[in-house]
Design a protein around this motif. Structure first.
Motif, PDB file in Angstrom:
ATOM      1  N   ARG A 282     128.183  22.244 -13.635  1.00  0.00           N
ATOM      2  CA  ARG A 282     127.686  21.561 -14.838  1.00  0.00           C
ATOM      3  C   ARG A 282     126.479  22.343 -15.328  1.00  0.00           C
ATOM      4  O   ARG A 282     125.868  23.093 -14.590  1.00  0.00           O
ATOM      5  N   GLY A 283     126.105  22.088 -16.544  1.00  0.00           N
ATOM      6  CA  GLY A 283     124.873  22.632 -17.081  1.00  0.00           C
ATOM      7  C   GLY A 283     125.050  23.233 -18.453  1.00  0.00           C
ATOM      8  O   GLY A 283     126.111  23.741 -18.801  1.00  0.00           O
ATOM      9  N   GLY A 284     123.980  23.181 -19.227  1.00  0.00           N
ATOM     10  CA  GLY A 284     123.988  23.739 -20.560  1.00  0.00           C
ATOM     11  C   GLY A 284     124.196  25.241 -20.577  1.00  0.00           C
ATOM     12  O   GLY A 284     124.615  25.808 -21.585  1.00  0.00           O
ATOM     13  N   GLY A 285     123.906  25.904 -19.459  1.00  0.00           N
ATOM     14  CA  GLY A 285     124.089  27.345 -19.375  1.00  0.00           C
ATOM     15  C   GLY A 285     125.536  27.766 -19.558  1.00  0.00           C
ATOM     16  O   GLY A 285     125.816  28.883 -20.001  1.00  0.00           O
ATOM     17  N   ILE A 286     126.466  26.897 -19.240  1.00  0.00           N
ATOM     18  CA  ILE A 286     127.893  27.212 -19.394  1.00  0.00           C
ATOM     19  C   ILE A 286     128.192  27.472 -20.866  1.00  0.00           C
ATOM     20  O   ILE A 286     128.804  28.475 -21.221  1.00  0.00           O
ATOM     21  N   GLU A 287     127.719  26.583 -21.716  1.00  0.00           N
ATOM     22  CA  GLU A 287     127.953  26.745 -23.156  1.00  0.00           C
ATOM     23  C   GLU A 287     127.138  27.913 -23.709  1.00  0.00           C
ATOM     24  O   GLU A 287     127.635  28.699 -24.520  1.00  0.00           O
ATOM     25  N   ILE A 288     125.891  28.055 -23.282  1.00  0.00           N
ATOM     26  CA  ILE A 288     125.035  29.146 -23.756  1.00  0.00           C
ATOM     27  C   ILE A 288     125.693  30.495 -23.491  1.00  0.00           C
ATOM     28  O   ILE A 288     125.662  31.390 -24.332  1.00  0.00           O
ATOM     29  N   LEU A 289     126.294  30.635 -22.315  1.00  0.00           N
ATOM     30  CA  LEU A 289     126.933  31.902 -21.954  1.00  0.00           C
ATOM     31  C   LEU A 289     128.336  32.036 -22.535  1.00  0.00           C
ATOM     32  O   LEU A 289     128.977  33.070 -22.396  1.00  0.00           O
ATOM     33  N   GLY A 290     128.817  30.970 -23.160  1.00  0.00           N
ATOM     34  CA  GLY A 290     130.147  31.024 -23.764  1.00  0.00           C
ATOM     35  C   GLY A 290     131.255  31.073 -22.730  1.00  0.00           C
ATOM     36  O   GLY A 290     132.302  31.669 -22.958  1.00  0.00           O
ATOM     37  N   LEU A 291     131.029  30.429 -21.584  1.00  0.00           N
ATOM     38  CA  LEU A 291     132.016  30.449 -20.509  1.00  0.00           C
ATOM     39  C   LEU A 291     133.002  29.297 -20.648  1.00  0.00           C
ATOM     40  O   LEU A 291     132.663  28.232 -21.151  1.00  0.00           O
ATOM     41  N   ASP A 292     134.203  29.509 -20.176  1.00  0.00           N
ATOM     42  CA  ASP A 292     135.220  28.470 -20.115  1.00  0.00           C
ATOM     43  C   ASP A 292     135.078  27.806 -18.746  1.00  0.00           C
ATOM     44  O   ASP A 292     135.437  28.387 -17.726  1.00  0.00           O
ATOM     45  N   ALA A 293     134.519  26.615 -18.742  1.00  0.00           N
ATOM     46  CA  ALA A 293     134.205  25.940 -17.480  1.00  0.00           C
ATOM     47  C   ALA A 293     135.428  25.766 -16.596  1.00  0.00           C
ATOM     48  O   ALA A 293     135.366  25.999 -15.396  1.00  0.00           O
ATOM     49  N   GLU A 294     136.545  25.386 -17.159  1.00  0.00           N
ATOM     50  CA  GLU A 294     137.735  25.165 -16.351  1.00  0.00           C
ATOM     51  C   GLU A 294     138.305  26.465 -15.810  1.00  0.00           C
ATOM     52  O   GLU A 294     138.806  26.520 -14.696  1.00  0.00           O
TER      53      GLU A 294
ATOM     54  N   VAL B 114     120.805  37.218 -17.228  1.00  0.00           N
ATOM     55  CA  VAL B 114     122.054  37.589 -17.874  1.00  0.00           C
ATOM     56  C   VAL B 114     121.766  37.929 -19.332  1.00  0.00           C
ATOM     57  O   VAL B 114     120.812  37.433 -19.919  1.00  0.00           O
ATOM     58  N   GLU B 115     122.592  38.768 -19.881  1.00  0.00           N
ATOM     59  CA  GLU B 115     122.429  39.153 -21.279  1.00  0.00           C
ATOM     60  C   GLU B 115     123.372  38.326 -22.130  1.00  0.00           C
ATOM     61  O   GLU B 115     124.572  38.236 -21.853  1.00  0.00           O
ATOM     62  N   VAL B 116     122.813  37.695 -23.170  1.00  0.00           N
ATOM     63  CA  VAL B 116     123.589  36.885 -24.082  1.00  0.00           C
ATOM     64  C   VAL B 116     123.314  37.389 -25.495  1.00  0.00           C
ATOM     65  O   VAL B 116     122.161  37.451 -25.920  1.00  0.00           O
TER      66      VAL B 116
END
Length: 119
Positions: free
Chosen positions: A61-73, A112-114
């Motif tokens: 979980r975490g807002g970092g998932i969206e910030i990094l543009g990752l697909d959580a599933e 990480v670089e975003v």
């Protein structure tokens, strides 16, 4: 259509979708604070996760998932080695996770670089 007739990819996609829905549900009898914790984690610009003994991501979980543009599933089941694209045992994340499996407490931080900027 039976499960035998469905492709592996179709079944995995369905499992991931169901897992995502289950994570979002508040379980009967669950501490009311648990939902609030999930809501707070989604606002924090970080990622909190759990792994199994093989260092595979089992929950995060975490807002970092969206910030990094990752697909959580898509990341569930991926090893920490693959997530950080390293095989080096002294990488901070690998070192911390291997210590945790041995019952030792560790923390680590990685940059990480975003979108061309480090965060």
């Amino acid at each position: 259509m039976s499960d035998d007739e469905r492709s592996r990819e179709e079944l995995l996609a369905e499992i991931k979708a169901l897992r995502g829905r289950v994570v979002e549900l508040q379980l009967p009898g669950e501490d009311p604070g648990a939902q609030r914790v999930r809501e707070v984690l989604d606002q924090v610009p970080a990622i909190v996760w759990t792994t199994d003994l093989d260092l595979r991501l089992t929950w995060w979980r975490g807002g970092g998932i969206e910030i990094l543009g990752l697909d959580a599933e898509a990341q569930l089941g991926v090893t920490v080695y693959d997530f950080f694209a390293t095989t080096h045992p002294e990488h901070p994340a690998i070192h911390a996770h291997r210590a945790a499996v041995q019952g030792e407490s560790r923390d680590f931080e990685v940059q990480v670089e975003v979108e061309g900027r480090e965060r």
